[in-house]
Structures are given as structure tokens and as C-alpha cells.
Design a protein around this motif. Sequence first.
Motif, PDB file in Angstrom:
ATOM      1  N   GLU A   1       0.592  -0.954   0.212  1.00 56.29           N
ATOM      2  CA  GLU A   1       0.530  -0.153   0.149  1.00 56.29           C
ATOM      3  C   GLU A   1       0.780   1.116   0.345  1.00 56.29           C
ATOM      4  N   ALA A   2       1.066   2.194  -0.782  1.00 58.40           N
ATOM      5  CA  ALA A   2       1.802   3.212  -0.940  1.00 58.40           C
ATOM      6  C   ALA A   2       0.683   4.233  -0.133  1.00 58.40           C
ATOM      7  N   CYS A   3       1.760   5.156   0.567  1.00 65.00           N
ATOM      8  CA  CYS A   3       1.720   5.751   1.859  1.00 65.00           C
ATOM      9  C   CYS A   3       2.185   7.549   1.430  1.00 65.00           C
ATOM     10  N   ALA A   4       2.042   8.464   1.709  1.00 65.68           N
ATOM     11  CA  ALA A   4       2.995   9.582   2.285  1.00 65.68           C
ATOM     12  C   ALA A   4       2.181  10.029   3.222  1.00 65.68           C
ATOM     13  N   GLY A   5       2.477  10.289   4.355  1.00 67.28           N
ATOM     14  CA  GLY A   5       1.296  11.043   5.147  1.00 67.28           C
ATOM     15  C   GLY A   5      -0.120  11.282   4.391  1.00 67.28           C
ATOM     16  N   GLY A   6      -0.802  10.066   4.269  1.00 67.40           N
ATOM     17  CA  GLY A   6      -1.876  10.256   3.523  1.00 67.40           C
ATOM     18  C   GLY A   6      -1.463   9.824   2.047  1.00 67.40           C
ATOM     19  N   GLY A   7      -2.240  11.304   1.195  1.00 65.79           N
ATOM     20  CA  GLY A   7      -2.238  11.077  -0.321  1.00 65.79           C
ATOM     21  C   GLY A   7      -0.858  11.592  -1.080  1.00 65.79           C
ATOM     22  N   GLY A   8       0.411  11.721  -0.329  1.00 70.22           N
ATOM     23  CA  GLY A   8       1.335  12.317  -0.648  1.00 70.22           C
ATOM     24  C   GLY A   8       2.063  11.684  -1.666  1.00 70.22           C
ATOM     25  N   ARG A   9       1.906  10.690  -2.069  1.00 67.66           N
ATOM     26  CA  ARG A   9       2.753   9.565  -3.029  1.00 67.66           C
ATOM     27  C   ARG A   9       1.863   8.362  -4.286  1.00 67.66           C
ATOM     28  N   VAL A  10       1.078   9.425  -4.394  1.00 68.86           N
ATOM     29  CA  VAL A  10      -0.305   7.904  -5.714  1.00 68.86           C
ATOM     30  C   VAL A  10       0.786   9.247  -7.176  1.00 68.86           C
ATOM     31  N   ASP A  11       1.145   8.598  -8.010  1.00 67.66           N
ATOM     32  CA  ASP A  11       1.247   8.761  -9.305  1.00 67.66           C
ATOM     33  C   ASP A  11       1.387   7.298 -10.003  1.00 67.66           C
ATOM     34  N   LEU A  12       1.441   7.251 -11.342  1.00 63.15           N
ATOM     35  CA  LEU A  12       1.480   6.176 -12.304  1.00 63.15           C
ATOM     36  C   LEU A  12       2.695   5.443 -11.723  1.00 63.15           C
ATOM     37  N   GLY A  13       3.673   5.864 -10.806  1.00 66.09           N
ATOM     38  CA  GLY A  13       4.871   5.149 -10.766  1.00 66.09           C
ATOM     39  C   GLY A  13       4.379   4.277  -9.984  1.00 66.09           C
ATOM     40  N   VAL A  14       4.491   4.645  -8.158  1.00 63.41           N
ATOM     41  CA  VAL A  14       4.494   4.035  -7.709  1.00 63.41           C
ATOM     42  C   VAL A  14       3.441   2.980  -7.917  1.00 63.41           C
ATOM     43  N   LEU A  15       1.749   3.445  -8.106  1.00 67.33           N
ATOM     44  CA  LEU A  15       1.086   2.499  -8.501  1.00 67.33           C
ATOM     45  C   LEU A  15       1.589   1.172  -9.670  1.00 67.33           C
ATOM     46  N   ALA A  16       3.129   1.405  -9.977  1.00 64.83           N
ATOM     47  CA  ALA A  16       3.235   0.439 -10.721  1.00 64.83           C
ATOM     48  C   ALA A  16       3.911  -1.024  -9.679  1.00 64.83           C
ATOM     49  N   ARG A  17       3.960  -0.603  -8.490  1.00 65.99           N
ATOM     50  CA  ARG A  17       4.754  -1.515  -8.198  1.00 65.99           C
ATOM     51  C   ARG A  17       4.139  -1.695  -6.837  1.00 65.99           C
ATOM     52  N   THR A  18       2.115  -1.177  -6.696  1.00 67.17           N
ATOM     53  CA  THR A  18       1.477  -0.489  -5.532  1.00 67.17           C
ATOM     54  C   THR A  18       0.072  -1.840  -5.493  1.00 67.17           C
ATOM     55  N   ASP A  19      -0.469  -1.965  -4.576  1.00 62.33           N
ATOM     56  CA  ASP A  19      -1.504  -2.411  -5.362  1.00 62.33           C
ATOM     57  C   ASP A  19      -2.725  -1.492  -4.837  1.00 62.33           C
ATOM     58  N   GLN A  20      -2.985  -0.726  -3.836  1.00 67.19           N
ATOM     59  CA  GLN A  20      -2.952   0.685  -3.683  1.00 67.19           C
ATOM     60  C   GLN A  20      -3.148   1.622  -3.024  1.00 67.19           C
ATOM     61  N   ALA A  21      -3.347   3.137  -2.473  1.00 71.17           N
ATOM     62  CA  ALA A  21      -2.580   4.301  -1.694  1.00 71.17           C
ATOM     63  C   ALA A  21      -3.666   4.433  -0.971  1.00 71.17           C
ATOM     64  N   TRP A  22      -3.026   5.205   0.311  1.00 70.74           N
ATOM     65  CA  TRP A  22      -3.601   5.533   1.265  1.00 70.74           C
ATOM     66  C   TRP A  22      -4.232   7.129   0.626  1.00 70.74           C
ATOM     67  N   THR A  23      -5.537   7.020   0.789  1.00 71.09           N
ATOM     68  CA  THR A  23      -5.800   8.367  -0.255  1.00 71.09           C
ATOM     69  C   THR A  23      -5.740   9.449   0.486  1.00 71.09           C
ATOM     70  N   SER A  24      -5.766   9.443   2.201  1.00 76.22           N
ATOM     71  CA  SER A  24      -5.727  10.671   2.669  1.00 76.22           C
ATOM     72  C   SER A  24      -5.941  10.373   4.053  1.00 76.22           C
TER      73      SER A  24
ATOM     74  N   PRO B   1      -8.308   4.063 -10.926  1.00 85.01           N
ATOM     75  CA  PRO B   1      -9.277   3.627 -10.601  1.00 85.01           C
ATOM     76  C   PRO B   1      -9.581   3.503  -8.882  1.00 85.01           C
ATOM     77  N   ALA B   2     -11.363   2.878  -9.254  1.00 84.50           N
ATOM     78  CA  ALA B   2     -11.326   3.089  -7.243  1.00 84.50           C
ATOM     79  C   ALA B   2     -10.490   1.664  -6.209  1.00 84.50           C
ATOM     80  N   GLN B   3     -10.017   0.376  -7.593  1.00 78.07           N
ATOM     81  CA  GLN B   3      -9.740   0.153  -6.476  1.00 78.07           C
ATOM     82  C   GLN B   3      -7.988   0.141  -5.815  1.00 78.07           C
ATOM     83  N   THR B   4      -7.879   1.260  -6.253  1.00 81.03           N
ATOM     84  CA  THR B   4      -6.492   1.763  -5.918  1.00 81.03           C
ATOM     85  C   THR B   4      -7.125   2.517  -4.862  1.00 81.03           C
ATOM     86  N   MET B   5      -8.213   3.028  -4.460  1.00 74.30           N
ATOM     87  CA  MET B   5      -8.570   3.892  -3.754  1.00 74.30           C
ATOM     88  C   MET B   5      -8.853   3.764  -1.982  1.00 74.30           C
ATOM     89  N   ALA B   6      -8.188   3.165  -1.020  1.00 76.40           N
ATOM     90  CA  ALA B   6      -7.986   2.850   0.226  1.00 76.40           C
ATOM     91  C   ALA B   6      -8.660   3.792   0.688  1.00 76.40           C
TER      92      ALA B   6
END
Length: 700
Positions: free
Chosen positions: A497-520, A540-545
Motif C-alpha cells: 500500500e503506497a502512503c505518504a502521510g495520506g495521499g502524498g505519493r500517488v502517481d502512475l510510477g508508484v502504482l506500478a509496484r503497489t496495489d492501492q494508495a492510502w488516499t488521505s 481507479p477505485a480499486q487503488t483508493m483506500a
Amino acid sequence: MPAATPAVSFDPALGLAVLRTPNSVYAVRIGADGSPRHLHWGPALDPAALADPRSPADSSFEAEAAADELAVQTGARFGPAGLQVRFADGTTGAQWNFLGSRIAGGELRLRLADRRYPLAAELCYRVRPGSDVIERWTELTHTGDDAPVTVHRLDSASWTAPQLADYRLSHLVGGWNSEFQLVRDHLPVAETTLTSRRGITSHHANPWLALDDGTATEQHGEVWSTALAWSGSWRITVHRDPVGRTTWTGGYGHEGLSWTLAPGETLHTPVFAGLYSPDGFGGASRAWHTHVRSAVLPTPDRDLPVLYNSWEATGFDVDHDGQLRLAALAARLGAELFVLDDGWFGARTGDRAGLGDWTPRPEAFPAGLRPLADEVHRLGMAFGLWVEPEMVNRDSDLYRAHPDWVIHTPTRDATELRNQLMLNFAVPEVEAWAHRTLDRLVREYDVDWLKWDANRAVTEAGRPGHPDPDRLWIDHTRAVHRIMDRLRADHPGLRIEACAGGGGRVDLGVLARTDQAWTSDNTDPVDRISIQHGFSQLFPAQTMASWVTDSPNVATGRTTPLRFRFHVAMAGALGLGGDLLRWTEQELDEATALIARYKEIRPLVQHGRQHRLTAAGGVTAVHYASEDGADHAVLAFRPTTRFGHRSAPLRLSALDDRARYLDLDTGHEYSGAVLRHRGIELRLPAGDHASRLVRLRRTG
Ligand code: DGJ
């Protein structure tokens, strides 16, 4: 049968490169001066019939010059440059000879070499079957064996919109707790820069944008949209000139950095992807979602589990018994993954100590983490662990042993943010330590899920003694990506799960090696509606925790009903983040039923097509439809009621006029035409924070 037009072609006689996607054609023409110039990006047409793009030298003051595919600094080019270089003798810029093209599958490379200096560039393009997305990047090579070349800017690509009557820019802004706020503004005749100088993608801006002529809507109109696949600092400059052209150039790094390109070395930029959609902002988002699923996410077809995370409930106050009590309740409710968040390691009882010491805190976990991991698994859930591998507290054994591992400039005071410093992953030894540490944790505790957090930005960036100190801005990010890739390769079941104090690191680069992102970190459902709206423009919604947490909300103090909190969170990858020990039996039962309901609609939310809807009376909704159009879930929200008015029926614009649909909860059957053109009566309860889930199945 005429042969199918190839997706990528190059006609040497015309110097014409063409990329075709289902809804668009992209064309480039090599100018007489050797520079690839933009010719067309938009609806299908025969680009060979278009007039030659003018070069800047064709008219004084370059009034009609066509944009370069990557603008260099030489010649009559005065807009933002995508490539800025300086050679050892002080000469800047490049003057190209076009060497030819190379095509392999859906990939096209335009090969360029400077006429007098040892510099070569390849402008790279890729299209994939069934997708309107064009991926672009640049590779820059020092072809000599002499002095290095200084690179002040190397963008991935420049994009050009056709001449439109007007231009409007959509982009995402925000901050911590308010990420992904969609801004849609008239584009001024000026240079507009979107950027992050923080070394992470940032909460404040996201490297995505959309451009239209000011008339596009959710369902109609032409939209041009781009997104950069990079998780560090970045810059995109949009240039609308007084003549009526709009171009934008973007890539990694912010202004003021420079990189040294050694003889024989190649710099590879991240992908800057773009798409044209004739179907409004909704169409553009759906095309992005398809791209993220088919070309970015590592395992897009796996369902995202319903997770439980105790961060909001317990903060740093974690221990074996308390976590176990929460785990047992989470399992009873139907959670499928239990994530142990911050506070489990080192001397971490608050944010002042412990980061860097990734061994269980003995007072909290006297027998280590193994008993908790085993019990979580026994309860039928996967086990997840929070880590923040790039960070260190001064009060840690790691810092005491390796004070030189942090990003720092010796003659500057180091800024601490959240009482922590950042490790320099650009140093191979530090990268190796981080990989080793994470790999050990995953093996030792059978970790199924890593929540990779990063709670500060880069400051005082430096690499004492290193000949190319600004490389840090690229190399740190590449190391983060590389470690994630290695962990996934070595542990095929592991999810991140990609996280950076919430949604501080969500992009197509990190999503290429993660499954979802902590949105906020903001889990207030009212605020989440706009955060999720912005997020969905690209992702897409599947990446939005999305978690359901306690009420009143810890960030906003707002009180909302459990059902409303659930409905908002069910629009993404549902999670729970409340203090379940304080929920009443009635709340636990309601939550159990709503989680079961989420699991029923999960295939639609996580793998279906998303349509964003609105109705008069302050209602917004997200509609998820299965690929075959048979099944539908609509989540509708009305955060505030006004004047006690009933909200208008919600028109379900994505349905088929000729089909019939059964409301699975009321048993009503509707014609598609009625639902599309008159709408469905939501019958929302009176008062604020009203919501409803509508499930429809096509019956004929
Ligand atoms: C920031 C994250 O966004 C939160 O979810 C939580 O993990 C904290 N960090 C822990 O320090």
C-alpha cells in the motif's frame, strides 16, 4: 480485405510518424531542420493530408511555428524548454540531425543526434492494443568519450493541444488532509507551472492534468489529459501563447537542479502518458482507469481485501493484547486483512524515537510479532505491517550507528519534519540495508501486506563529496521503486500500500509496484467525497483506500451516521479504521451487514467501469457498471439538505435505453430509458448525511 492500419508507422519519404489508438490519431513530422514537430493529436484523420508544420525560422517572431516534441534551447524557441544542456565549452542547447526511426510492436523511437556535439536523444512513444493512452519518454545519451555534459532539464515529453477557441485547465491541488481537490479554471495566456519540489509526488499537486476548450462536461466534449509516472519531484509547465496555442512539457525534477551526463551514459526519463477522449471528463477518466488496470498495476485482477487498521483508534498505543482484541472484532465483522500500523518497533511510543529500528518493541510485543501474525492468520485474515523505511529519528540506534546515511548538507542545519530525517536511498549501501530489512520482516512474520509510509519531504538535499549531488532527486525515487519491485519479485503474494502521510505519493510510477494508495489521513466522509472525486479523475477505485472510522471524526469533529460513512468508503477499496472496541453491538451488526454488502458489489467497484453523476439538490453519486453492462451499483450521497427539498431523481446516464433493470433491493423493474432520462427516485432519508446504495441487474 484491406490490411489493418498499423498502430505505429513511420513514412521516411514524408518524415511522418503516426500512432493510432481506438479514438485518436497522434502524428509527428520531422522538420527540415531535423526536429520532430507536433502535427496532430485528436480524432482520427489522415495526417498525411495536413500541411507541413512550420518551423520557428519560417517567420520572424515564430508566430506560426509548430511546437517541438521536445523543445531544445536553440533557434527561435522562447517557450519553456524540455531539454536544457550545456557542453564543456559553454555551448547550450542541441541542433538535431534526424537519424531515423525504430519501430518494435507498439513502440516508436525517433532517433536524434546533435550535429556537432556528442549527444543523442531518442523520443520514445508506445501504444497498447485497445487503449487511447500514448506513453512517452526520452532517453538522452552522451555518445562521446570526453568531458561530461551538464543536463539542466530533461523532460519526458512535450504535449500539444490543437487550436481551440479557448482553453481550460483541470488539475489537482490540496495539502495534508485535503488531497486531490479538483480545480477547473480558465487557462491564462501565460506559463502555468504545476510542480512538486518535495522529493515526493506531493499532497499539494499531482502530475495529472486535463485540458478542454471550456465546454466539456462529465459526459460530452473533447478532453486531452496527461499523467507523469514519477514519485519524486516533478515539473509540468503549461504554455498558452497569445496566438492561441497550448503546449505543455513535463518530467522529473524541479527547477534549479542539474545532472552530469558522463561519456557513454544514458538518462532515462519516466513515462509521461497522455490520452485524447471524445467523451468528456468521465470518458477520459474511464480511459485512464483502463490504462492503470491493463498497463500499470502489478496484479489488477485480484480483489483488494477489506482491511482493518487501528491507527485512528490507537495511535502509537499498540501492544499485542490490544491489537489482538481489535483483530478478533475485525474478523467477526468480515475484515480480510489486519494491518498493524505505526508504534510496533524500536523505542517508538511517539513520533520522536524509533524510526529506523525495525525490530518489535519489547514492552508492547514481548514475544515479538510472530504470535500476533499467527493469530491474525488463524482468524482467517492476512497480516499487514506498517513501515516507513526511508525515515529515521535522531533518537534511534540506526541514526546513532549511521548519522551519515541521512540526506543532508553538512554546512546547513538539518530541518526535522515530524521529528525525523530522511535516509539517502541514492547511496547503494542504504538502499541495500532497506531492502534487507524489509525482506527480513516479510519473511520473519509472514507479512502479506506492507503499508509503506513516508511522512516528510526532502530538505537540505546534498551528497557531500559526490560529483553529481542532484542525482539524489532521481536516484532516491528510483531506489524506492526498485526495492518495491524486488520485494514483489521475491514474495509473489506480497501486496504493498503506497502512503505518504495520506495521499502524498500517488502517481502512475508508484502504482506500478503497489496495489492501492492510502488516499488521505482525512477520513471524514463529507470531505472524502471531494477527495475521492479528485482521485477518480486518474486513478481507479480499486487503488483508493477508504476507511470507515469513528464519529465524531478525529480530523474535523463532524458527526455522521455509520451508514453514510460506509457508503462513502464503499466507493473505493473499503477498510475499517475505527475503535471497534467502543462500537455498540448494534453498530457492529450494522457494520457486518454493510461489509457483506460491499463484498457483493466489490467486483463492480473494483473491476467495473465508473461513472460520476450528480442530481439537483446537492446529490453526487458514483455508478459502477460491470464490463458487460449487466450489473450496477450506485452509491449516492447528499451531505447536506437544503430547505428540506427532496432531491431530484438521479439520472443514470450510463444505462441502455432499450434494456430493463431490476432494483435488487426494492424489487422494482424499470426501463433503461426511464432511468436514463427521468432518473431513479433515491428516496433519501431526511436530514444531512443521507446516502443510498442502489443495486440494479439487467433483466432484458
Ligand atoms: C501517516 C499515515 O497516513 C497514517 O495512516 C499512519 O500510518 C501514520 N502516518 C502513522 O504514523
